[in-house]
Design an enzyme around this catalytic site. Structure first.
Site, PDB file in Angstrom:
ATOM      1  N   THR B 162       0.870  -1.189   0.000  1.00  0.00           N
ATOM      2  CA  THR B 162       0.000   0.000   0.000  1.00  0.00           C
ATOM      3  C   THR B 162       0.901   1.232   0.000  1.00  0.00           C
ATOM      4  OG1 THR B 162      -0.265  -0.205   2.406  1.00  0.00           O
ATOM      5  CG2 THR B 162      -2.054  -1.041   1.032  1.00  0.00           C
ATOM      6  N   LYS B 188       4.113  -6.735   3.880  1.00  0.00           N
ATOM      7  CA  LYS B 188       3.816  -5.338   3.563  1.00  0.00           C
ATOM      8  C   LYS B 188       3.432  -4.627   4.848  1.00  0.00           C
ATOM      9  CE  LYS B 188       0.367  -3.404   3.148  1.00  0.00           C
ATOM     10  NZ  LYS B 188      -0.552  -2.593   4.049  1.00  0.00           N
ATOM     11  N   THR B 199      -3.232  -2.591   8.294  1.00  0.00           N
ATOM     12  CA  THR B 199      -2.681  -3.876   7.944  1.00  0.00           C
ATOM     13  C   THR B 199      -1.205  -4.050   7.759  1.00  0.00           C
ATOM     14  OG1 THR B 199      -4.629  -4.137   6.596  1.00  0.00           O
ATOM     15  CG2 THR B 199      -3.065  -5.894   6.563  1.00  0.00           C
ATOM     16  N   GLU B 281       6.051   5.310   8.512  1.00  0.00           N
ATOM     17  CA  GLU B 281       5.776   6.617   7.915  1.00  0.00           C
ATOM     18  C   GLU B 281       6.639   7.715   8.531  1.00  0.00           C
ATOM     19  OE1 GLU B 281       1.327   5.096   7.010  1.00  0.00           O
ATOM     20  OE2 GLU B 281       1.682   6.470   8.661  1.00  0.00           O
ATOM     21  N   ASN B 404      -0.123  12.008   8.281  1.00  0.00           N
ATOM     22  CA  ASN B 404      -1.336  11.456   8.883  1.00  0.00           C
ATOM     23  C   ASN B 404      -2.371  12.497   9.284  1.00  0.00           C
ATOM     24  OD1 ASN B 404      -1.097   8.479   9.048  1.00  0.00           O
ATOM     25  ND2 ASN B 404       0.857   9.031   9.982  1.00  0.00           N
ATOM     26  N   THR B 409     -10.755  16.446   1.238  1.00  0.00           N
ATOM     27  CA  THR B 409     -11.979  15.792   0.763  1.00  0.00           C
ATOM     28  C   THR B 409     -12.156  16.076  -0.728  1.00  0.00           C
ATOM     29  OG1 THR B 409     -12.996  17.672   1.880  1.00  0.00           O
ATOM     30  CG2 THR B 409     -13.438  15.511   2.746  1.00  0.00           C
TER      31      THR B 409
END
Lengths: 409, 409
Positions: B162, B188, B199, B281, B404, B409
């Protein structure tokens, strides 16, 4: 008083005139512990021996002043609370305890009481010794300045600040059984933590008459729903101390009057606790998370705390991101009973997840609402019972990281 | 393969040639789940029914594919692992389970096995339904591409990514009882988490012969000292899945050979786990924290995890700040037995705190060392016993917060 933080203006101190309890004098002074030259020694002295209760950090690595004060509360014979800022006197070994005791002894002699009548608090850098020569001069100075007026109270509250963007004080009056009772409280803490610093400190003085046992029981309950329900980053300091001093000498409060006193003290402590969160390093929002439908209140508190501590949730609040998957999944790893098919969530009053199923909602509109509000209300039902709890947390910003990772030797 | 992260280059995949176990075919394909047009469906198929073990997220909010795969392992009759990236199929209610089952049934028909022989994994956005039309086409496509060569294995590993900055694969060969055994693993995860995503996924394939019970027991132990000992931000996802497939058909491994297999599998899992952390990250450093002198290994793990999770400690690592007060105080609030007067700490080999007392050290020099190293070694003795544990965590940077909290939007 400077206050450059917009978020703090949304959680102001009460603007009613100060109302100080009878029987206390206050002072703040500058003795040079802080390189900035700001006030760094603070003193509260009572006119006669008073009831004192304390709640302290649960960290096993505790600062010397915590060990000393903890051994002296609860008590019915406290005369003084001495606080220094700029040095935490934590992780300082046996020497740290010697230093705390010697400060306490010096003040006891000035006040004219037993050493056990002096409580001490320290806040600032961990692992450095107290500069004892400065402290000794500071104790003399601050004792010489004691006064019972508003200015002296403000001086005392100013001198316990470290990285706080604003002084934190609250006072109130209440009528109990035909008498007027006053509570005056001060607190410090840029969240639970500060860079290289430690400590959330608070002292609450009242002229109510309360027994030693009631004072301790009430203070423990008050702490559990106020200062123990806030977090900036979940890092419990080595110096956290909350004290209650009660100077009343007539018949101790009981029954409804005692309950009313506790309710008022709780309200005041929650106000101060929310000011700590709003003053959290880098904070731009306060998140108020109310968990309900939990197996018990204790279970609700664990879930609320887990959601409040998730860096992903905190970043979502920072960005005005109605990213409900982060909130629901944080609740899911809290380790408390939860019925996935009965979990429901609303943010800022907008329902977005109901009984385990996502709802359609206008994410862009909700995001605009979140960005425009200082406090983000999160309502989370976990479908396991009747327990509930409210918790407050700051958001997580690049400013927090910058503040805590910049290091210059 | 792009890899723009300096820290990842310090934790590279083994550069030895790939060595794939016999009995497996692999494929990756693009079916349009990801808006980016990157590969998003991955398949592993065994030539015959194989032993399969699984370890799954401990989150109570679990994705449909986790519920389905968990019900099908351990097993001695698995034929396929189907993974999609770009959509987690989590918090999708009853419809999510229907979608997972229908994907599994479609693949079982193509492979020619019972539905229970198919395991499924999903990773990506929480709360969105799988785009079933794309998935159905994708399953056809990826099944048509199955092959046993290195390129097919790499395709399969690419398609589970991802936000990973790099593909994560490890393979190895070992000689056990005169035979050559191979292990090939893919994983991953940009840490345990990703923005809007969830995940950590990993599949380990081997041609060793292992009983179903041994496979499950080994995989659980391996997970406990590798993937369960890493954290980017402590946010446990709804989709975490680790699978072990073993295709060997001769006499199952036992005794020393089985132990040697487990040791090799552990080493490989730790390598992959550290790659996840390095790919965390915004990460610029990996912190390796070794806690020893704890009451038990479990107690050491809790202390290590608490230190690793402290935002203050992580910020100190980011800034190359030898701020030991943060580390020691984090250990103190872990809630595990600790002897304050026996706590000792070293960072990057430099002793800085010994038996509860600060040591003199050159902080500027240590800071330079910390800044220059990809991995910061923290050695913490808590003086309570013989327990120990090692834990890996990324640091906390402004880039993590930016990544994060940015929301459009």
């Amino acid at each position: 008083m400077e206050n450059s933080k917009p978020i703090l203006q949304a959680f102001p101190m009460s603007d009613s005139p100060l109302s100080l309890p009878r029987g206390f004098r206050f002072a703040g002074a500058t003795c040079g512990i802080k390189a900035s030259g700001k006030p760094d020694v603070s003193l509260i002295v009572s006119d006669h021996p008073v009831v004192a209760a304390g709640v302290y950090t649960t960290n096993q690595i505790v600062a010397a002043p915590v060990v000393l004060s903890r051994s002296r509360t609860p008590s019915a014979a406290v005369r003084a609370v001495l606080t220094n800022s700029g040095c935490a006197n934590a992780c300082t070994g046996d020497q740290g305890m010697e230093d705390a005791k010697s400060s306490s002894a010096q003040l006891a002699a000035l006040v004219g009481c037993d050493e056990s009548g002096v409580l001490v608090m320290s806040t600032g850098v961990i692992g450095k010794r107290l500069p004892m020569e400065k402290i000794r001069t500071g104790i003399e100075q601050v004792h010489g300045k004691l006064a019972g007026d508003d200015a002296a109270f403000v001086d005392a509250a100013e001198a316990i600040r470290t990285t706080d963007a604003a002084r934190k004080t609250e006072t109130c009056e209440l009528a109990l059984g035909g008498k007027t009772i006053r509570i005056a409280a001060m607190a410090k803490g840029a969240g639970m933590i500060a860079p290289n610093m430690a400590t959330m400190l608070s002292v609450m003085c009242t002229d109510a008459s309360i027994t030693q046992d009631d004072a301790q029981a009430i203070l423990t309950r008050v702490a559990n729903v106020s200062f123990n329900r806030v977090s900036v980053d979940g890092h419990t300091s080595t110096n956290d101390t909350l004290l209650l001093l009660a100077s009343g000498t007539d018949e101790p409060l009981s029954g409804d009057a005692l309950a009313e006193f506790e309710a008022e003290l709780t309200k005041l402590a929650i106000n101060l606790a929310k000011q700590l969160v709003a003053d959290g390093e880098g904070a731009t929002h306060v998140m108020q998370i109310h968990v309900f439908g939990a197996e018990s209140d204790a279970s609700a508190e664990v879930i609320a705390k887990t959601v409040a501590a998730s860096p992903l949730v905190k970043c979502a609040i920072t960005g005005g991101d109605p990213n409900w998957g982060r909130i629901v999944s944080a609740a899911g790893y809290a380790g408390e009973p939860l019925q996935p098919a009965k979990v429901s969530l609303s943010v800022c009053g907008q329902a977005i997840y109901e009984n385990g199923t996502p709802l359609d909602f206008d994410a862009a509109s909700l995001s605009r609402t979140m960005k425009g509000q200082p406090q983000i209300d999160v309502e989370l039902c976990v479908g396991s019972g009747e327990g509930e709890a409210t918790y407050w947390s700051s958001d997580l910003t690049t400013e927090y990281v910058r503040f805590n990772s910049e290091y210059t030797t």
